[in-house]
Motif scaffolding. Structure first.
Motif, short mmCIF file in Angstrom:
data_model
loop_
_atom_site.label_atom_id
_atom_site.label_comp_id
_atom_site.label_asym_id
_atom_site.label_seq_id
_atom_site.Cartn_x
_atom_site.Cartn_y
_atom_site.Cartn_z
N ILE A 101 -54.02 -56.91 -27.04
CA ILE A 101 -54.53 -55.99 -28.06
C ILE A 101 -55.24 -54.81 -27.40
O ILE A 101 -55.05 -53.65 -27.80
N ALA A 102 -56.03 -55.09 -26.36
CA ALA A 102 -56.77 -54.02 -25.66
C ALA A 102 -55.82 -52.95 -25.14
O ALA A 102 -56.16 -51.76 -25.16
N GLY A 103 -54.64 -53.34 -24.71
CA GLY A 103 -53.69 -52.40 -24.16
C GLY A 103 -53.24 -51.33 -25.14
O GLY A 103 -52.67 -50.31 -24.72
N PHE A 104 -53.49 -51.52 -26.41
CA PHE A 104 -53.08 -50.55 -27.42
C PHE A 104 -54.26 -49.75 -27.97
O PHE A 104 -54.11 -49.03 -28.95
N THR A 105 -55.43 -49.90 -27.35
CA THR A 105 -56.61 -49.20 -27.86
C THR A 105 -56.87 -47.91 -27.09
O THR A 105 -56.54 -47.81 -25.91
N PRO A 106 -57.48 -46.92 -27.74
CA PRO A 106 -57.82 -45.68 -27.05
C PRO A 106 -58.77 -45.90 -25.86
O PRO A 106 -58.64 -45.24 -24.83
N ALA A 107 -59.69 -46.84 -25.98
CA ALA A 107 -60.62 -47.11 -24.88
C ALA A 107 -59.88 -47.57 -23.63
O ALA A 107 -60.19 -47.15 -22.51
N TRP A 108 -58.89 -48.44 -23.81
CA TRP A 108 -58.10 -48.92 -22.68
C TRP A 108 -57.30 -47.78 -22.07
O TRP A 108 -57.19 -47.68 -20.85
N HIS A 109 -56.77 -46.91 -22.90
CA HIS A 109 -55.99 -45.78 -22.40
C HIS A 109 -56.86 -44.81 -21.61
O HIS A 109 -56.39 -44.21 -20.64
N ARG A 110 -58.12 -44.67 -22.00
CA ARG A 110 -59.04 -43.83 -21.22
C ARG A 110 -59.38 -44.48 -19.88
O ARG A 110 -59.55 -43.80 -18.88
N LEU A 111 -59.46 -45.80 -19.87
CA LEU A 111 -59.80 -46.54 -18.66
C LEU A 111 -58.62 -46.60 -17.68
O LEU A 111 -58.82 -46.59 -16.47
N THR A 112 -57.41 -46.66 -18.21
CA THR A 112 -56.21 -46.84 -17.37
C THR A 112 -55.16 -45.77 -17.67
O THR A 112 -54.07 -46.07 -18.16
N LEU A 130 -49.39 -60.37 -25.36
CA LEU A 130 -49.38 -60.83 -26.75
C LEU A 130 -48.43 -62.01 -26.94
O LEU A 130 -48.75 -62.97 -27.65
N LEU A 131 -47.29 -61.95 -26.31
CA LEU A 131 -46.31 -63.04 -26.41
C LEU A 131 -46.85 -64.32 -25.77
O LEU A 131 -46.74 -65.41 -26.36
N VAL A 132 -47.42 -64.20 -24.58
CA VAL A 132 -47.98 -65.37 -23.90
C VAL A 132 -49.14 -65.94 -24.73
O VAL A 132 -49.24 -67.16 -24.92
N GLY A 133 -50.01 -65.08 -25.23
CA GLY A 133 -51.12 -65.53 -26.05
C GLY A 133 -50.65 -66.24 -27.31
O GLY A 133 -51.20 -67.27 -27.71
N THR A 134 -49.61 -65.72 -27.93
CA THR A 134 -49.05 -66.36 -29.13
C THR A 134 -48.47 -67.72 -28.79
O THR A 134 -48.65 -68.69 -29.54
N GLY A 135 -47.80 -67.82 -27.66
CA GLY A 135 -47.26 -69.11 -27.22
C GLY A 135 -48.36 -70.13 -27.00
O GLY A 135 -48.23 -71.30 -27.43
N PHE A 136 -49.43 -69.72 -26.34
CA PHE A 136 -50.55 -70.64 -26.12
C PHE A 136 -51.19 -71.03 -27.45
O PHE A 136 -51.56 -72.19 -27.65
N ALA A 137 -51.34 -70.08 -28.36
CA ALA A 137 -51.94 -70.39 -29.67
C ALA A 137 -51.08 -71.40 -30.42
O ALA A 137 -51.59 -72.36 -31.00
N PHE A 138 -49.76 -71.21 -30.38
CA PHE A 138 -48.85 -72.14 -31.04
C PHE A 138 -49.00 -73.54 -30.46
O PHE A 138 -49.11 -74.52 -31.19
N LEU A 139 -48.98 -73.64 -29.12
CA LEU A 139 -49.10 -74.95 -28.48
C LEU A 139 -50.46 -75.58 -28.76
O LEU A 139 -50.56 -76.79 -28.96
N ALA A 140 -51.51 -74.76 -28.81
CA ALA A 140 -52.84 -75.28 -29.10
C ALA A 140 -52.90 -75.85 -30.51
O ALA A 140 -53.41 -76.95 -30.71
#
Length: 146
Positions: A101-112, A130-140
């Motif tokens: 999610i951070a990768g799509f924020t203006p703050a992240w774009h200013r930082l990187t 996001l895909l890896v996080g979703t996979g972990f959430a599903f398994l959890a």
């Protein structure tokens, strides 16, 4: 569920291997330290890769995360109870989802802002998180329910 676990483990193992490679001084996908850093770290004004210690620390965390989905589906033996594995998998999910999610924020774009990181992050790195996080959430969630 086992297919998701193996897919997550494979992706995380590949990411672990890349961080070890960078820790050993590798410069792919760049041609030197500066171009690699601009492609994989992207912080404003970066001209060298992170230290080997930083690369190996990330690799160690990723390697540990690689084992989690396999433990949740019973492929990797662990003394931890299923509920504990599921709870920690949910925390891992939140880390990856937060980074994605951070990768799509203006703050992240200013930082990187360095290119090609900014473009690669928007197209590949953040969606993969996001895909890896979703996979972990599903398994959890499945771990809590079984």
């Amino acid at each position: 569920m086992i297919l998701i676990a193996f897919a997550l483990a494979a992706v995380l193992y590949l990411l672990t291997s890349l961080h070890v490679y960078w820790g050993l001084g590798g410069v792919w996908p760049g041609t030197d330290q500066a171009s690699c850093a601009r492609a994989v770290a992207g912080f404003r004004g970066i001209d060298a890769m992170p230290t080997p210690f930083a690369c190996f620390a990330v690799a160690a965390c990723l390697l540990l995360a690689t084992l989690w989905p396999l433990a949740l589906v019973g492929v990797f033996a662990t003394p931890f109870p299923r509920a504990g594995l599921a709870a920690s998998a949910l925390m891992i999910a939140l880390v990856f989802l937060g980074r994605g999610i951070a990768g799509f924020t203006p703050a992240w774009h200013r930082l990187t802002p360095e290119m090609p990181f900014a473009r690669l992050d928007r197209l590949y790195y953040s969606p993969l998180c996001l895909l890896v996080g979703t996979g972990f959430a599903f398994l959890a969630i499945k771990g809590f329910l079984s």
